[in-house]
Write a protein that holds these residues in place. Sequence first.
Motif, PDB file in Angstrom:
ATOM      1  N   ILE A 232       0.863  -1.193   0.000  1.00  0.00           N
ATOM      2  CA  ILE A 232       0.000   0.000   0.000  1.00  0.00           C
ATOM      3  C   ILE A 232       0.892   1.233   0.000  1.00  0.00           C
ATOM      4  N   ILE A 233       0.645   2.137  -0.929  1.00  0.00           N
ATOM      5  CA  ILE A 233       1.469   3.354  -1.016  1.00  0.00           C
ATOM      6  C   ILE A 233       0.669   4.514  -0.446  1.00  0.00           C
ATOM      7  N   GLY A 234       1.162   5.085   0.675  1.00  0.00           N
ATOM      8  CA  GLY A 234       0.470   6.206   1.321  1.00  0.00           C
ATOM      9  C   GLY A 234      -0.253   5.752   2.562  1.00  0.00           C
ATOM     10  N   ALA A 235       0.119   6.357   3.702  1.00  0.00           N
ATOM     11  CA  ALA A 235      -0.504   5.943   4.978  1.00  0.00           C
ATOM     12  C   ALA A 235      -1.456   6.999   5.509  1.00  0.00           C
ATOM     13  N   GLY A 236      -2.306   7.542   4.616  1.00  0.00           N
ATOM     14  CA  GLY A 236      -3.424   8.376   5.077  1.00  0.00           C
ATOM     15  C   GLY A 236      -4.549   7.452   5.532  1.00  0.00           C
ATOM     16  N   PRO A 237      -5.743   7.998   5.772  1.00  0.00           N
ATOM     17  CA  PRO A 237      -6.842   7.135   6.228  1.00  0.00           C
ATOM     18  C   PRO A 237      -7.117   5.964   5.286  1.00  0.00           C
ATOM     19  N   ALA A 238      -7.036   6.196   3.953  1.00  0.00           N
ATOM     20  CA  ALA A 238      -7.332   5.102   3.014  1.00  0.00           C
ATOM     21  C   ALA A 238      -6.276   4.007   3.127  1.00  0.00           C
ATOM     22  N   GLY A 239      -4.997   4.414   3.126  1.00  0.00           N
ATOM     23  CA  GLY A 239      -3.918   3.427   3.202  1.00  0.00           C
ATOM     24  C   GLY A 239      -3.926   2.697   4.532  1.00  0.00           C
ATOM     25  N   THR A 322      12.762   6.183  -3.752  1.00  0.00           N
ATOM     26  CA  THR A 322      13.719   7.242  -4.093  1.00  0.00           C
ATOM     27  C   THR A 322      15.127   6.907  -3.578  1.00  0.00           C
ATOM     28  N   ASP A 323      15.241   6.020  -2.573  1.00  0.00           N
ATOM     29  CA  ASP A 323      16.577   5.667  -2.084  1.00  0.00           C
ATOM     30  C   ASP A 323      17.206   4.538  -2.913  1.00  0.00           C
ATOM     31  N   GLY A 324      16.538   4.152  -4.000  1.00  0.00           N
ATOM     32  CA  GLY A 324      17.108   3.158  -4.899  1.00  0.00           C
ATOM     33  C   GLY A 324      16.646   1.732  -4.601  1.00  0.00           C
ATOM     34  N   SER A 325      16.019   1.511  -3.461  1.00  0.00           N
ATOM     35  CA  SER A 325      15.587   0.144  -3.135  1.00  0.00           C
ATOM     36  C   SER A 325      14.318  -0.211  -3.922  1.00  0.00           C
ATOM     37  N   GLU A 326      14.038  -1.521  -4.016  1.00  0.00           N
ATOM     38  CA  GLU A 326      12.861  -1.994  -4.756  1.00  0.00           C
ATOM     39  C   GLU A 326      12.160  -3.083  -3.940  1.00  0.00           C
ATOM     40  N   ILE A 327      10.856  -3.132  -4.051  1.00  0.00           N
ATOM     41  CA  ILE A 327      10.109  -4.190  -3.350  1.00  0.00           C
ATOM     42  C   ILE A 327       9.095  -4.785  -4.334  1.00  0.00           C
ATOM     43  N   PHE A 328       8.923  -6.101  -4.275  1.00  0.00           N
ATOM     44  CA  PHE A 328       7.996  -6.794  -5.169  1.00  0.00           C
ATOM     45  C   PHE A 328       6.661  -7.015  -4.448  1.00  0.00           C
ATOM     46  N   ALA A 329       5.579  -6.934  -5.224  1.00  0.00           N
ATOM     47  CA  ALA A 329       4.272  -7.209  -4.621  1.00  0.00           C
ATOM     48  C   ALA A 329       3.350  -7.843  -5.653  1.00  0.00           C
ATOM     49  N   LYS A 330       2.380  -8.649  -5.139  1.00  0.00           N
ATOM     50  CA  LYS A 330       1.418  -9.256  -6.061  1.00  0.00           C
ATOM     51  C   LYS A 330       0.325  -8.245  -6.417  1.00  0.00           C
ATOM     52  N   THR A 331      -0.024  -7.402  -5.451  1.00  0.00           N
ATOM     53  CA  THR A 331      -1.032  -6.359  -5.711  1.00  0.00           C
ATOM     54  C   THR A 331      -0.572  -5.056  -5.062  1.00  0.00           C
ATOM     55  N   ILE A 332      -1.119  -3.955  -5.582  1.00  0.00           N
ATOM     56  CA  ILE A 332      -0.761  -2.634  -5.053  1.00  0.00           C
ATOM     57  C   ILE A 332      -2.051  -1.861  -4.763  1.00  0.00           C
ATOM     58  N   VAL A 333      -2.059  -1.138  -3.640  1.00  0.00           N
ATOM     59  CA  VAL A 333      -3.141  -0.162  -3.426  1.00  0.00           C
ATOM     60  C   VAL A 333      -2.475   1.214  -3.392  1.00  0.00           C
ATOM     61  N   ILE A 334      -2.846   2.053  -4.352  1.00  0.00           N
ATOM     62  CA  ILE A 334      -2.295   3.421  -4.351  1.00  0.00           C
ATOM     63  C   ILE A 334      -3.252   4.288  -3.536  1.00  0.00           C
ATOM     64  N   ALA A 335      -2.731   4.852  -2.455  1.00  0.00           N
ATOM     65  CA  ALA A 335      -3.573   5.686  -1.575  1.00  0.00           C
ATOM     66  C   ALA A 335      -2.801   6.965  -1.256  1.00  0.00           C
ATOM     67  N   THR A 336      -2.307   7.603  -2.321  1.00  0.00           N
ATOM     68  CA  THR A 336      -1.400   8.739  -2.123  1.00  0.00           C
ATOM     69  C   THR A 336      -2.131  10.077  -1.979  1.00  0.00           C
ATOM     70  N   GLY A 337      -3.450  10.045  -1.916  1.00  0.00           N
ATOM     71  CA  GLY A 337      -4.227  11.224  -1.545  1.00  0.00           C
ATOM     72  C   GLY A 337      -3.945  12.454  -2.385  1.00  0.00           C
ATOM     73  N   VAL A 338      -3.938  13.591  -1.703  1.00  0.00           N
ATOM     74  CA  VAL A 338      -3.695  14.860  -2.401  1.00  0.00           C
ATOM     75  C   VAL A 338      -2.647  15.674  -1.642  1.00  0.00           C
ATOM     76  N   ILE A 518      -3.680  -3.519  -9.648  1.00  0.00           N
ATOM     77  CA  ILE A 518      -3.281  -2.239  -9.038  1.00  0.00           C
ATOM     78  C   ILE A 518      -4.571  -1.461  -8.757  1.00  0.00           C
ATOM     79  N   PHE A 519      -4.751  -1.113  -7.501  1.00  0.00           N
ATOM     80  CA  PHE A 519      -5.997  -0.475  -7.072  1.00  0.00           C
ATOM     81  C   PHE A 519      -5.716   0.952  -6.594  1.00  0.00           C
ATOM     82  N   ALA A 520      -6.743   1.790  -6.577  1.00  0.00           N
ATOM     83  CA  ALA A 520      -6.574   3.152  -6.049  1.00  0.00           C
ATOM     84  C   ALA A 520      -7.717   3.436  -5.091  1.00  0.00           C
ATOM     85  N   SER A 521      -7.390   4.058  -3.948  1.00  0.00           N
ATOM     86  CA  SER A 521      -8.409   4.321  -2.931  1.00  0.00           C
ATOM     87  C   SER A 521      -8.235   5.701  -2.329  1.00  0.00           C
ATOM     88  N   GLY A 522      -9.346   6.290  -1.923  1.00  0.00           N
ATOM     89  CA  GLY A 522      -9.300   7.569  -1.204  1.00  0.00           C
ATOM     90  C   GLY A 522      -9.252   8.753  -2.151  1.00  0.00           C
TER      91      GLY A 522
END
Length: 553
Positions: A232-239, A322-338, A518-522
């Motif tokens: 999950i990308i973004g730890a606002g209420p949706a994330g 941005t620090d160059g590291s990478e992580i693999f995932a089967k699914t993604i939730v984009i919750a990057t808000g505004v 890949i999903f999007a929420s919030g």
Amino acid sequence: MKHPFIVIVDDDEHVLRAIQRDMRNNYREEYRISAAESATEALELVKELKLKNETVALFISDQRMPEMEGIEFLSEAKALYPDAKMVLLTAYSDIEAAIRAINDVKLDYYLLKPWNPPEEKLYPVVNDLLEEWQALYRPDHEGIRIIGFQWSPKSHRLKEFLSGNLIPFLWMDVESNADTEQYLKSANVARENLPLVLLKDGTWMADPSFPDLAARLGLQRTATHETYDVLIIGAGPAGLAASVYGSCEGLKTLLIEKNNPGGQASSSSRIENYLGFPSGLSGADFTRRAIAQTRRFGTEILTPKEVKNLRLQDGYKIVEMTDGSEIFAKTIVIATGVEYRKLDIPGLDQFTGAGVYYGSASVEAHACRNEVVYIVGGGNSACQAAMHICKFAKEVNILIRRESIRNTAASYLAQNISATPNINVLAQTEIVSVEGGSALEKVTLRNSATGEQKTVSVKALFIYIGAKPGTAWLERLVVKDAKGFIVTGSALMREPSFRSLWKLEREPFMPETSVPGIFASGDVRSGALTGISSAVGEGSMAIRFVRKYLEEQ
Ligand SMILES: Cc1cc2nc3c(=O)[nH]c(=O)nc-3n(C[C@H](O)[C@H](O)[C@H](O)COP(=O)(O)OP(=O)(O)OC[C@H]3O[C@@H](n4cnc5c(N)ncnc54)[C@H](O)[C@@H]3O)c2cc1C
């Protein structure tokens, strides 16, 4: 350390003895419990505690007492201990008065008599209140101290970082707190190297980078697995909500946040419309609860960590940081808000964090004590910030382009604003220029109806003028609308590119983007109803579809 007090007052000797006994049974290890048989006796006790510099965590008062009603006692006690939690003991017939008290004295809870069994009806309530109190309580000589200049952007960013990550700290302004000199001397740090962070173990860091500080504070910065079921990308209420549901359902769940968990909600001074919290809760409290809940289920949270790109490879989604590291995932939730829109006035940028703040009312409100403050914007966030800052500032001026805030703010906020004497709404007014040295000092205002201009002194300017989607990092992997919000579900099917992009037999799930899995929420989702409850709902719901997608694989 001396234990804080819990003060109980009830004129009925039997009730008093019973609640005192129940409270002692459960809390005597960590709190000192004092009881009084009348409100006047209790007020004397409270004054004495204040003089002795003691701390009170909780007041429990009966409502019906002959000398003074419980609500009146609690409001007097609150004047001396504004941060203490307040519980009113009521009979069923007094519920009306108790509900009124939620607004009048900011009552935290009303407890119906009898409260038996206490394990079910008393302790869960008291535990919750004491936990909330503990989270904000800053004992005198413990925790982290920060020494810096009040109107410095570096100090501001540091305070925001710590409070956003729910790390208690004691702020010490080098210009107004003489004690700071001793610390600077012992650490051999010059004023130009501030802010200085003094850690609990007696070590210190001068002007630290957030990653270095995060490492010293034990915040998790690297993932423990190579692959996650849901990232999950973004730890606002949706994330946060997605992470709770993800790990609760047994999915290997990772939550990544570039700034502070809580998102926009963490800068809310009082959320009044969240279900189940009739007296409201602060953004910090909302975030603290959500983080505790999601960690309990096993979510890993990486912060501060910024995602800079997403790519697909061999059925996996790869998240690049941005620090160059990478992580693999089967699914993604984009919750990057505004993100907040910047106010476009020449020279304003140089004062960001030095008198100009975007959504930082809860962090900087104390610094505005007895000052004149301006807020730009007439929406809910601006009005909420005004209601919070007016408790400290001498005068709060809300600048709006329209004629009134009636159509831009919720009606309860508009009413509260007009009933608050030290808040003024300056209609049809905008800022045309700013001045200052190392911090903001003056702004020039222009009334668009009359053309009149005037220059005023200002200590702090808070800006709430809307937001743009947090998708600039997300190049062209998923379809976005004209404003940059992510298009999902049936709305995708109206996009001209849909047929060429979507290769599955089934239609996209409601929160699914143009890339399956890949999903999007919030707030970041095109067409989303903004707000904390909606974001929480969308984040939770996304996990249902994450599961369905995983079942298809
Ligand atoms: C001051 C204020 C007061 C408010 N008060 C209320 C209220 O009382 N009631 C209400 O219903 N609503 C309120 N709102 C609105 C509400 O907070 C938002 O609608 C809600 O927070 C949206 O949640 P979200 O999770 O979709 O996005 P956000 O809260 O915007 O969270 C998105 C998160 O994603 C992170 N992020 C972005 N890009 C990246 C990246 N590339 N890598 C890693 N992380 C990233 C951000 O740092 C942020 O933490 C308020 C808003 C503000 C600003």
